[in-house]
Design a protein around this motif. Structure first.
Motif, PDB file in Angstrom:
ATOM      1  N   GLU A   1      13.187 -12.211   7.229  1.00  0.00           N
ATOM      2  CA  GLU A   1      13.800 -10.992   7.750  1.00  0.00           C
ATOM      3  C   GLU A   1      15.092 -10.669   6.990  1.00  0.00           C
ATOM      4  N   ARG A   2      15.812 -11.697   6.540  1.00  0.00           N
ATOM      5  CA  ARG A   2      17.021 -11.460   5.746  1.00  0.00           C
ATOM      6  C   ARG A   2      16.654 -10.924   4.363  1.00  0.00           C
ATOM      7  N   ALA A   3      15.580 -11.478   3.787  1.00  0.00           N
ATOM      8  CA  ALA A   3      15.124 -10.984   2.488  1.00  0.00           C
ATOM      9  C   ALA A   3      14.737  -9.519   2.585  1.00  0.00           C
ATOM     10  N   LEU A   4      14.076  -9.141   3.673  1.00  0.00           N
ATOM     11  CA  LEU A   4      13.655  -7.759   3.868  1.00  0.00           C
ATOM     12  C   LEU A   4      14.865  -6.852   4.053  1.00  0.00           C
ATOM     13  N   ALA A   5      15.871  -7.334   4.753  1.00  0.00           N
ATOM     14  CA  ALA A   5      17.087  -6.541   4.943  1.00  0.00           C
ATOM     15  C   ALA A   5      17.800  -6.314   3.613  1.00  0.00           C
ATOM     16  N   MET A   6      17.783  -7.315   2.741  1.00  0.00           N
ATOM     17  CA  MET A   6      18.423  -7.179   1.436  1.00  0.00           C
ATOM     18  C   MET A   6      17.738  -6.122   0.581  1.00  0.00           C
ATOM     19  N   ALA A   7      16.434  -5.900   0.830  1.00  0.00           N
ATOM     20  CA  ALA A   7      15.700  -4.881   0.074  1.00  0.00           C
ATOM     21  C   ALA A   7      16.194  -3.480   0.397  1.00  0.00           C
ATOM     22  N   GLY A   8      16.910  -3.330   1.501  1.00  0.00           N
ATOM     23  CA  GLY A   8      17.431  -2.022   1.883  1.00  0.00           C
ATOM     24  C   GLY A   8      18.904  -1.839   1.597  1.00  0.00           C
ATOM     25  N   GLU A   9      19.533  -2.807   0.928  1.00  0.00           N
ATOM     26  CA  GLU A   9      20.958  -2.735   0.635  1.00  0.00           C
ATOM     27  C   GLU A   9      21.221  -1.877  -0.608  1.00  0.00           C
ATOM     28  N   PRO A  10      22.427  -1.317  -0.724  1.00  0.00           N
ATOM     29  CA  PRO A  10      22.779  -0.467  -1.878  1.00  0.00           C
ATOM     30  C   PRO A  10      22.662  -1.182  -3.222  1.00  0.00           C
ATOM     31  N   GLU A  11      22.787  -2.523  -3.208  1.00  0.00           N
ATOM     32  CA  GLU A  11      22.695  -3.267  -4.469  1.00  0.00           C
ATOM     33  C   GLU A  11      21.377  -3.002  -5.192  1.00  0.00           C
ATOM     34  N   VAL A  12      20.326  -2.705  -4.437  1.00  0.00           N
ATOM     35  CA  VAL A  12      19.014  -2.473  -5.055  1.00  0.00           C
ATOM     36  C   VAL A  12      19.058  -1.266  -5.978  1.00  0.00           C
TER      37      VAL A  12
ATOM     38  N   GLN B   1      14.150  -3.772  -9.830  1.00  0.00           N
ATOM     39  CA  GLN B   1      13.612  -3.118  -8.643  1.00  0.00           C
ATOM     40  C   GLN B   1      12.170  -3.551  -8.374  1.00  0.00           C
ATOM     41  N   VAL B   2      11.415  -3.790  -9.439  1.00  0.00           N
ATOM     42  CA  VAL B   2      10.059  -4.313  -9.257  1.00  0.00           C
ATOM     43  C   VAL B   2      10.127  -5.708  -8.649  1.00  0.00           C
ATOM     44  N   GLU B   3      11.048  -6.535  -9.139  1.00  0.00           N
ATOM     45  CA  GLU B   3      11.201  -7.876  -8.577  1.00  0.00           C
ATOM     46  C   GLU B   3      11.566  -7.797  -7.092  1.00  0.00           C
ATOM     47  N   MET B   4      12.438  -6.857  -6.757  1.00  0.00           N
ATOM     48  CA  MET B   4      12.822  -6.714  -5.360  1.00  0.00           C
ATOM     49  C   MET B   4      11.643  -6.296  -4.511  1.00  0.00           C
ATOM     50  N   ARG B   5      10.791  -5.457  -5.061  1.00  0.00           N
ATOM     51  CA  ARG B   5       9.582  -5.023  -4.350  1.00  0.00           C
ATOM     52  C   ARG B   5       8.636  -6.209  -4.125  1.00  0.00           C
ATOM     53  N   LEU B   6       8.511  -7.060  -5.125  1.00  0.00           N
ATOM     54  CA  LEU B   6       7.668  -8.244  -4.993  1.00  0.00           C
ATOM     55  C   LEU B   6       8.184  -9.172  -3.893  1.00  0.00           C
ATOM     56  N   VAL B   7       9.495  -9.369  -3.887  1.00  0.00           N
ATOM     57  CA  VAL B   7      10.090 -10.248  -2.882  1.00  0.00           C
ATOM     58  C   VAL B   7       9.904  -9.673  -1.479  1.00  0.00           C
ATOM     59  N   ALA B   8      10.133  -8.377  -1.333  1.00  0.00           N
ATOM     60  CA  ALA B   8      10.024  -7.750  -0.013  1.00  0.00           C
ATOM     61  C   ALA B   8       8.596  -7.796   0.516  1.00  0.00           C
ATOM     62  N   ALA B   9       7.622  -7.587  -0.354  1.00  0.00           N
ATOM     63  CA  ALA B   9       6.226  -7.672   0.084  1.00  0.00           C
ATOM     64  C   ALA B   9       5.888  -9.100   0.497  1.00  0.00           C
ATOM     65  N   GLY B  10       6.434 -10.069  -0.232  1.00  0.00           N
ATOM     66  CA  GLY B  10       6.235 -11.459   0.164  1.00  0.00           C
ATOM     67  C   GLY B  10       6.850 -11.739   1.526  1.00  0.00           C
ATOM     68  N   ALA B  11       8.001 -11.146   1.775  1.00  0.00           N
ATOM     69  CA  ALA B  11       8.636 -11.316   3.083  1.00  0.00           C
ATOM     70  C   ALA B  11       7.778 -10.702   4.181  1.00  0.00           C
TER      71      ALA B  11
ATOM     72  N   ASP C   1      -0.785  -5.935   6.083  1.00  0.00           N
ATOM     73  CA  ASP C   1      -1.059  -4.541   5.702  1.00  0.00           C
ATOM     74  C   ASP C   1       0.198  -3.874   5.167  1.00  0.00           C
ATOM     75  N   ALA C   2       1.338  -4.184   5.751  1.00  0.00           N
ATOM     76  CA  ALA C   2       2.600  -3.607   5.274  1.00  0.00           C
ATOM     77  C   ALA C   2       2.916  -4.099   3.871  1.00  0.00           C
ATOM     78  N   ALA C   3       2.526  -5.336   3.560  1.00  0.00           N
ATOM     79  CA  ALA C   3       2.744  -5.870   2.214  1.00  0.00           C
ATOM     80  C   ALA C   3       1.968  -5.074   1.185  1.00  0.00           C
ATOM     81  N   VAL C   4       0.751  -4.684   1.535  1.00  0.00           N
ATOM     82  CA  VAL C   4      -0.057  -3.869   0.623  1.00  0.00           C
ATOM     83  C   VAL C   4       0.634  -2.542   0.352  1.00  0.00           C
ATOM     84  N   VAL C   5       1.105  -1.901   1.404  1.00  0.00           N
ATOM     85  CA  VAL C   5       1.776  -0.604   1.261  1.00  0.00           C
ATOM     86  C   VAL C   5       3.060  -0.753   0.445  1.00  0.00           C
ATOM     87  N   THR C   6       3.781  -1.833   0.651  1.00  0.00           N
ATOM     88  CA  THR C   6       5.038  -2.065  -0.060  1.00  0.00           C
ATOM     89  C   THR C   6       4.839  -2.078  -1.569  1.00  0.00           C
ATOM     90  N   LEU C   7       3.733  -2.626  -2.012  1.00  0.00           N
ATOM     91  CA  LEU C   7       3.486  -2.764  -3.452  1.00  0.00           C
ATOM     92  C   LEU C   7       2.939  -1.504  -4.104  1.00  0.00           C
TER      93      LEU C   7
END
Length: 305
Positions: A114-125, A133-143, A151-157
């Motif tokens: 859940e922390r990894a997913l929250a980081m995907a929404g931070e301004p640093e991205v 940004q692709v790496e961040m997308r990969l991490v968030a889908a894994g989260a 199903d949300a992981a599929v949409v994320t990618l």
């Protein structure tokens, strides 16, 4: 830690050499040589890389490049808490956001998706380059998958980078992650298609897309080196029981005249012992052991804010 004579320290990136110029010359050279060993061993022997990183850290812990190297060495050996601390230190020193995705992945490694997913929404991205940004997308889908949201992981990618036909250093991993996410939700036909696309883009062999395709196609592999001693003996015995090629190649026409030339034998009476049947050699076929496919849980899909 011993360092080969051919390692001079000049092999490291120019920007890192510039950072090390703040150190006394001899010390800077020692640190540089240890950092070269970290880079050389990070993939093949992570524990040894970690040991060299510890030496560099002891010599120059105030250098951002050293803290970053220490972070990656800890990350590669699943020391996620230590890695996260080192990445945070390096980020404070440089002010750069490029370590943000791997920091988020450390949160996943610590069981905090859940922390990894929250980081995907931070301004640093937004400060990351396209690869970041692709790496961040990969991490968030894994989260998402860690949290049971397949199903949300599929949409994320699903992104413009995934749809593009251009091949970049991250293309194979992104396509592979998407294929794996599709497979997780039961969309095997689509998954096979994307594993194939990942294989097309994977020129350096960073994924096991070919093995995953074989697995989906029901192909199994047996490595002769993995056979037990007993199984190897059975294979040897089976080979020994087979007739030689010369015997198989002998024409039947040559064997028949010899049979005709034999004197006619006296017809067997009721008291004659019955001939014993020839014992047929028994052979046991080796069962094909399915290939083992090991996935790194911390290099899977991610999401962009």
């Amino acid at each position: 830690m011993p360092i080969p004579d051919d390692v001079t320290g000049q092999e490291i990136d120019k920007s890192v050499r510039q950072e090390l110029q703040s150190l006394p010359k001899t010390l800077g050279e020692d640190v540089a040589r240890n950092l070269v060993m970290v880079a050389r061993l990070l993939d093949s022997d992570p524990e040894q890389a970690y040991a060299y990183a510890k030496v560099a850290f002891r010599l120059a812990s105030r250098v951002a490049a050293v803290r970053e190297a220490m972070g990656f060495a800890a990350y590669s050996t699943a020391r996620y808490s230590e890695a996260l601390a080192e990445f945070r230190a390096a980020r404070r020193m440089t002010g750069s956001a490029e370590l943000w995705p791997v920091m988020a992945d450390c949160e996943r490694g610590l069981g905090r998706p859940e922390r990894a997913l929250a980081m995907a929404g931070e301004p640093e991205v937004q400060r990351l380059d396209r690869a970041g940004q692709v790496e961040m997308r990969l991490v968030a889908a894994g989260a998402r998958r860690d949290m049971g949201q397949a199903d949300a992981a599929v949409v994320t990618l699903q992104s413009s980078e995934l749809a593009s036909n251009a091949v970049h250093p991250w293309t194979a991993r992104l396509r592979y992650a998407y294929a794996d996410a599709l497979l997780a939700v039961g969309r095997a036909d689509e998954a096979r298609e994307w594993f194939g696309k990942a294989l097309e883009a994977d020129q350096s062999g960073t994924t096991d897309a070919s093995d995953r395709l074989a697995e989906l196609d029901g192909v199994e592999f047996v490595d002769a080196l993995d056979l037990s001693a007993e199984e190897a003996d059975e294979v040897t015995e089976t080979e020994a029981d087979r007739p030689s090629p010369d015997a198989e190649a002998k024409p039947q026409a040559e064997a028949e005249p010899a049979a005709e030339a034999k004197p006619q034998e006296t017809q067997a009476t009721d008291t004659d012992p019955e001939p014993e049947p020839h014992a047929e050699s028994e052979s046991k076929e080796n069962e094909a052991a399915p290939s083992a496919f090991l996935d790194d849980p911390f290099k899977e899909p991610g999401e962009q804010a």
